[in-house]
Motif scaffolding. Structure first.
Motif, PDB file in Angstrom:
ATOM      1  N   LEU B  33      38.022  -0.839  21.561  1.00 46.64           N
ATOM      2  CA  LEU B  33      37.125  -1.004  22.630  1.00 46.64           C
ATOM      3  C   LEU B  33      36.760  -2.616  22.526  1.00 46.64           C
ATOM      4  N   ARG B  34      36.732  -3.199  21.585  1.00 46.60           N
ATOM      5  CA  ARG B  34      35.932  -4.346  21.059  1.00 46.60           C
ATOM      6  C   ARG B  34      34.499  -4.280  21.153  1.00 46.60           C
ATOM      7  N   ARG B  35      34.119  -3.155  20.859  1.00 45.81           N
ATOM      8  CA  ARG B  35      32.515  -3.125  21.146  1.00 45.81           C
ATOM      9  C   ARG B  35      32.004  -2.061  19.786  1.00 45.81           C
ATOM     10  N   ILE B  36      30.879  -2.394  19.331  1.00 41.25           N
ATOM     11  CA  ILE B  36      30.382  -1.778  18.069  1.00 41.25           C
ATOM     12  C   ILE B  36      29.465  -0.576  18.801  1.00 41.25           C
ATOM     13  N   ASN B  37      29.926   0.677  18.030  1.00 36.63           N
ATOM     14  CA  ASN B  37      29.326   1.825  18.623  1.00 36.63           C
ATOM     15  C   ASN B  37      28.079   2.212  17.381  1.00 36.63           C
ATOM     16  N   LEU B  38      26.931   1.836  17.827  1.00 30.28           N
ATOM     17  CA  LEU B  38      25.769   2.139  17.062  1.00 30.28           C
ATOM     18  C   LEU B  38      25.283   3.573  16.904  1.00 30.28           C
ATOM     19  N   SER B  39      25.995   4.198  17.859  1.00 32.18           N
ATOM     20  CA  SER B  39      25.862   5.937  17.832  1.00 32.18           C
ATOM     21  C   SER B  39      27.001   6.443  16.946  1.00 32.18           C
ATOM     22  N   TYR B  40      27.693   5.902  16.296  1.00 31.39           N
ATOM     23  CA  TYR B  40      28.630   6.657  15.551  1.00 31.39           C
ATOM     24  C   TYR B  40      28.109   7.363  14.351  1.00 31.39           C
ATOM     25  N   GLY B  41      27.050   6.847  13.752  1.00 33.07           N
ATOM     26  CA  GLY B  41      26.549   7.548  12.770  1.00 33.07           C
ATOM     27  C   GLY B  41      25.865   9.014  13.272  1.00 33.07           C
ATOM     28  N   PRO B  42      24.865   8.768  14.096  1.00 36.56           N
ATOM     29  CA  PRO B  42      24.116   9.625  14.794  1.00 36.56           C
ATOM     30  C   PRO B  42      24.627  10.898  15.380  1.00 36.56           C
ATOM     31  N   ALA B  43      25.901  10.464  15.965  1.00 39.11           N
ATOM     32  CA  ALA B  43      26.680  11.585  16.584  1.00 39.11           C
ATOM     33  C   ALA B  43      27.484  12.456  15.360  1.00 39.11           C
ATOM     34  N   ILE B  44      27.344  11.834  14.007  1.00 38.03           N
ATOM     35  CA  ILE B  44      27.925  12.675  12.840  1.00 38.03           C
ATOM     36  C   ILE B  44      26.728  13.335  12.335  1.00 38.03           C
ATOM     37  N   MET B  45      25.564  12.905  12.377  1.00 45.93           N
ATOM     38  CA  MET B  45      24.129  13.353  12.236  1.00 45.93           C
ATOM     39  C   MET B  45      24.047  14.753  13.013  1.00 45.93           C
ATOM     40  N   LEU B  46      24.356  14.585  14.354  1.00 45.16           N
ATOM     41  CA  LEU B  46      24.192  15.621  15.314  1.00 45.16           C
ATOM     42  C   LEU B  46      25.278  16.763  14.812  1.00 45.16           C
ATOM     43  N   GLY B  47      26.257  16.438  14.604  1.00 48.44           N
ATOM     44  CA  GLY B  47      27.278  17.317  14.283  1.00 48.44           C
ATOM     45  C   GLY B  47      26.744  18.211  12.957  1.00 48.44           C
ATOM     46  N   CYS B  48      26.385  17.496  12.003  1.00 47.92           N
ATOM     47  CA  CYS B  48      25.815  18.148  10.808  1.00 47.92           C
ATOM     48  C   CYS B  48      24.766  19.058  11.084  1.00 47.92           C
TER      49      CYS B  48
END
Lengths: 255, 291
Positions: B33-48
């Motif tokens: 995407l050539r985009r930085i996804n800042l929500s990458y970590g928070p999505a993992i956190m939500l999964g946990c």
């Protein structure tokens, strides 16, 4: 096959394409020529959906395709090559063709059930025949970025064919080619027509355009200034003026 | 002294394995995407958190917990893609990044709404103490972490270089316009890339949470930071670089903690990142790229 009706595309105040009418009938090879910046590439981008229309209509096989996204148009049977080659450089020659097989027929073959019934083999055969058609069979495992210039152009054409198009848009396929390669390209284009393809050829190289097309449309400043057989176009006064007055180098076959 | 050095290296490599997984996820999304996804970590956190919620409610087993983490993270990842990257695909990269920041906050709020305590216990993989190998000790989680990371990298390699989906992804990275024009369905590719990246992140997240024995809302920011740091260390957009960057970050942290103390650990990593960006902006690992 393809009908453009009063098609316009403006960029700010620039009328890149302005009220263009163009018809390409089934099985025809139509040339689209004109000086640099006359709107040829914009026209190709409008047909493939990379640009949206400012106004007008584009119909493909009777259907208005303006609302369709690019990949849907492709699945409908429109394919193109690029003036500046855009191969998938890190993929092999074979893989370049494989990822391009996105026609509805090919998708069906890759469906869950046919996969287990051996439907994949037809897909392979087509790649083999495309490789032979382009003279690239011996390079199938080479990375596309390692091919010579002429081979890259042939692979681009083969990749466009892998999408099983009915209409093929060729954007300056002869750019940078020598006379011998242009001759081979002409043979290949004529063979494609024998297979039932309709072709819109955008080209500067008169040697190719005049030798292969049934009809030519000439653009200047986004408008069509002439249309006719190659012989008629060569004699047309407005065309001569546009080329010699606008960009003399273009008339000599430069880019 | 030497024993400590080797012990630190072992610890660094296992922590680095998790960083590498996070960095690979980041790199996949950035590459396509050539985009930085800042929500990458928070999505993992939500999964946990989703898995933790099930654990709190029903006391489910380890495997179920892992599966839940994976499923919930993939869903959250796809949600982030739909909400902040799909609408901004042809528009500004900044808009997408700001949107991903907004979703970060949203996901954190959601997590703390469902599980309001700051800290929840998360069952460990192995209840016994650390394993000892001569003078060295190694936690079971660390071994699993390392093995899983190696397996995940091999699987990803196969996916990207052998499968038609993987080749399409690389075609999109290489030539997005041409990829559209040979009929590759870009939105569908993007969603699946997010799903794969989130799955890798979920694996990392689960193992991290399981070895820490606890989960807090900070996991989101922590994963985004570590993943981004490792990605930048290795060189933006290169998958082998992400692995190298992850391992390097783990080693740097482990050794600097030993040399300078735990307070300075993160600072050393950030300092080295600045030094690296100044001296070698393309990252530790540079592969020839074009386009």
């Amino acid at each position: 096959m393809l009908e453009l009706e009063r098609v316009s595309r403006h960029f700010g105040g620039v009328r890149a394409v302005d009220g263009l009418d163009l018809k390409v009938r089934d099985g025809e090879i139509v040339g689209l020529i004109g000086p640099n910046g006359s709107g040829k590439s914009t026209t190709v981008n409008l047909v493939t959906g990379l640009f949206s229309l400012t106004s007008g209509q584009i119909r493909f096989r009777g259907q208005d395709i303006a609302p369709l996204p690019t990949h849907m148009r492709l699945q409908g049977g429109i394919a193109r090559t690029f003036q500046n080659i855009r191969l998938f450089g890190q993929l092999t020659v074979w893989q370049n063709l494989w990822v391009a097989q996105n026609s509805p027929a090919d998708r069906a073959k890759r469906g869950f059930f046919s996969r287990w019934l051996g439907g994949q083999s037809g897909v392979r055969d087509e790649i083999v025949s495309l490789l032979e058609f382009s003279g690239l069979a011996h390079k199938q495992d080479e990375l596309a970025s390692n091919l010579a210039f002429g081979e890259q152009r042939r692979l681009e054409l083969a990749r466009a064919m892998a999408t099983k198009p009915k209409l093929l848009l060729l954007d300056e396929p002869a750019a940078g080619m020598n006379s011998e390669e242009i001759g081979q390209l002409r043979e290949r284009i004529l063979k494609l027509r024998e297979r039932g393809l309709t072709i819109l050829l955008v080209e500067h190289v008169m040697e190719l355009v005049m030798g292969v097309t049934d009809r030519i449309a000439v653009l200047n400043f986004g408008q069509k200034i002439a249309e006719g057989t190659p012989a008629e176009i060569q004699k047309d006064a407005a065309v001569r003026k546009a080329y010699l007055g606008g960009d003399a180098a273009a008339a000599e076959g430069g880019s | 002294m030497l024993v400590d050095l080797i012990q630190n290296t072992l610890d660094g490599l296992t922590a680095g394995a998790a960083y590498a997984l996070l960095a690979i996820g980041f790199t996949l999304i950035f590459g396509v995407l050539r985009r930085i996804n800042l929500s990458y970590g928070p999505a993992i956190m939500l999964g946990c958190y989703a898995a933790t919620w099930f654990h709190v409610q029903f006391q489910v087993g380890l495997l179920v917990l892992a599966a839940l983490t994976l499923a919930a993270t993939v869903l959250a990842g796809a949600y982030v893609e739909r909400l902040c990257f799909a609408p901004h695909r042809d528009r500004s990269a900044i808009a997408a990044m700001v949107a991903s920041f907004a979703i970060w906050m949203q996901l954190e709020e959601l997590a703390t709404l469902v599980l309001p305590n700051h800290l929840y216990a998360f069952p460990a993989l192995y209840e016994g103490g650390p394993l000892s190998l001569g003078p060295f000790t190694l936690r079971a989680e660390a071994l699993v972490m390392f093995a899983v990371t190696v397996l995940a990298c091999l699987a990803l390699q196969r996916l990207l270089y052998r499968s038609r989906f993987g080749l399409s992804v690389r075609a999109v990275i290489d030539q997005p316009v041409a990829a559209r024009l040979v009929g590759i369905n870009l939105p569908w590719v993007f969603v699946r890339v997010f799903a794969v990246a989130s799955a890798l992140g979920a694996v990392a997240g689960y193992l991290i949470v399981a070895s820490a024995g606890q989960v807090t809302p900070m996991l989101g920011m922590w994963s985004t930071l570590k993943g981004m740091l490792a990605m930048m260390l290795g060189g933006l957009g290169s998958l082998p670089g992400a692995i190298v960057g992850g391992l390097a970050l783990g080693l740097i942290e482990a050794h600097s903690q030993w040399f300078f103390g735990p307070q300075v650990r993160d600072l050393t990593a950030y300092f080295l990142l600045f030094a690296l960006l100044a001296l070698r902006p393309s990252g530790l690992w540079t592969t020839p790229r074009h386009g």
